[in-house]
Design an enzyme around this catalytic site. Sequence first.
Site, mmCIF file in Angstrom:
data_model
loop_
_atom_site.group_PDB
_atom_site.id
_atom_site.type_symbol
_atom_site.label_atom_id
_atom_site.label_comp_id
_atom_site.label_asym_id
_atom_site.label_seq_id
_atom_site.Cartn_x
_atom_site.Cartn_y
_atom_site.Cartn_z
ATOM 1 N N ARG A 148 30.628 45.951 19.496
ATOM 2 C CA ARG A 148 30.257 45.723 18.087
ATOM 3 C C ARG A 148 29.578 46.963 17.486
ATOM 4 O O ARG A 148 29.455 46.756 16.199
ATOM 5 C CB ARG A 148 29.672 44.357 17.727
ATOM 6 C CG ARG A 148 29.316 43.822 16.556
ATOM 7 C CD ARG A 148 30.473 43.489 15.735
ATOM 8 N NE ARG A 148 30.291 42.999 14.396
ATOM 9 C CZ ARG A 148 30.116 41.890 14.037
ATOM 10 N NH1 ARG A 148 30.468 40.965 14.964
ATOM 11 N NH2 ARG A 148 29.990 41.483 12.656
ATOM 12 N N GLU A 177 23.120 53.683 39.526
ATOM 13 C CA GLU A 177 24.566 54.078 40.271
ATOM 14 C C GLU A 177 25.362 55.026 39.589
ATOM 15 O O GLU A 177 25.184 55.250 38.377
ATOM 16 C CB GLU A 177 25.565 52.885 40.340
ATOM 17 C CG GLU A 177 24.812 51.447 41.073
ATOM 18 C CD GLU A 177 25.794 50.317 40.970
ATOM 19 O OE1 GLU A 177 25.685 49.362 41.615
ATOM 20 O OE2 GLU A 177 26.954 50.356 40.101
ATOM 21 N N HIS A 197 29.944 43.930 44.357
ATOM 22 C CA HIS A 197 31.216 43.918 43.698
ATOM 23 C C HIS A 197 31.914 42.695 43.830
ATOM 24 O O HIS A 197 32.175 42.202 44.910
ATOM 25 C CB HIS A 197 31.898 45.182 44.165
ATOM 26 C CG HIS A 197 33.132 45.463 43.055
ATOM 27 N ND1 HIS A 197 32.745 46.492 41.990
ATOM 28 C CD2 HIS A 197 34.081 44.808 42.480
ATOM 29 C CE1 HIS A 197 33.653 46.467 40.995
ATOM 30 N NE2 HIS A 197 34.394 45.830 41.716
ATOM 31 N N ASP A 198 31.956 42.002 42.737
ATOM 32 C CA ASP A 198 32.520 40.494 42.543
ATOM 33 C C ASP A 198 31.945 39.446 43.308
ATOM 34 O O ASP A 198 32.744 38.574 43.677
ATOM 35 C CB ASP A 198 34.025 40.875 43.054
ATOM 36 C CG ASP A 198 34.859 41.611 41.890
ATOM 37 O OD1 ASP A 198 34.491 41.442 40.718
ATOM 38 O OD2 ASP A 198 35.972 41.944 42.181
ATOM 39 N N HIS A 254 24.716 51.322 35.889
ATOM 40 C CA HIS A 254 25.464 52.215 36.115
ATOM 41 C C HIS A 254 26.090 53.188 35.207
ATOM 42 O O HIS A 254 27.066 53.013 34.241
ATOM 43 C CB HIS A 254 26.874 51.667 36.880
ATOM 44 C CG HIS A 254 27.899 52.904 37.444
ATOM 45 N ND1 HIS A 254 28.943 52.365 38.326
ATOM 46 C CD2 HIS A 254 28.036 54.082 37.111
ATOM 47 C CE1 HIS A 254 29.491 53.589 38.673
ATOM 48 N NE2 HIS A 254 28.977 54.488 38.019
ATOM 49 N N HIS A 300 28.794 41.297 36.899
ATOM 50 C CA HIS A 300 30.002 40.800 36.021
ATOM 51 C C HIS A 300 30.060 39.426 36.186
ATOM 52 O O HIS A 300 29.930 38.604 35.355
ATOM 53 C CB HIS A 300 31.356 41.280 36.762
ATOM 54 C CG HIS A 300 32.539 40.868 35.882
ATOM 55 N ND1 HIS A 300 32.834 41.460 34.739
ATOM 56 C CD2 HIS A 300 33.257 39.850 36.304
ATOM 57 C CE1 HIS A 300 34.072 40.780 34.461
ATOM 58 N NE2 HIS A 300 34.155 39.935 35.145
#
Length: 251
Positions: free
Chosen positions: A19, A74, A202-203, A44, A226
């Site tokens: 935005r 990272e 990761h995930d 990251h 995430h």
Amino acid sequence: MSTALSVNLNKIAVLRNSRGGSEPDVARAGIACLDAGAHGLTVHPRPDARHIREDDVHVLAAVCHARGVELNIEGNPFAPARAGYPGLLALCGQARPAQVTLVPDGDGQLTSDHGFDFRRDGAALRPLVAAFRALGCRVSVFVDAGDPEVARAADCGADRVELYTGPFAEAFAAGDAAETLAQAAATARRAQAAGLAVNAGHDLSQANLGAFLAAVADVREVSIGHALVGEALYAGLDATVRSYRRIVDAA
């Protein structure tokens, strides 16, 4: 030793950048995560500034230094500097994070999806790892679960490896994670035998984190962004971070 929870703030920055302006505020989100019990923060900053920007790194570094908690930065150590991105080494020289996690991402990658090839990259990594350590940073390198060459990370001078847990998360969602868990556990053991500590990320999510930590011994840190931010849309950031703390504390 208990597992530390580092919250990755990239997705907060994605929402802000979509935005323009300053909302949601990345630093405020980071402070909320720390107030809820996160042990540290991860960012990251990519060369294209698609989410975390150079100025965010400096603000978050000040927050973490003031609080006495860890900032983990990272990035790809081979990516050249450009406008808005001074390069990973220069950025760490300014921000002085507690940990830098080296990843072999190309500019066009949507997200980190593979570890280093140490036979190919080891010689080039060695002087870079030394340079980061000279700044006072602990150095972790991104590795694939199942990599038979993971011990070569120690030859590069790294302190830790971060296991790429994407394949585990995918297998867990499909209901059959036994093979990927066995690969991760074996890779962790090989790394630890070489004197390397083990991180993971990761995930990872509330659904799969407990199973992962039960199967893979002595994981020092998990970096989660995430899934955590997605879950926080429903439950709130404070409650979600506290839920993750309960999982890592139980492990």
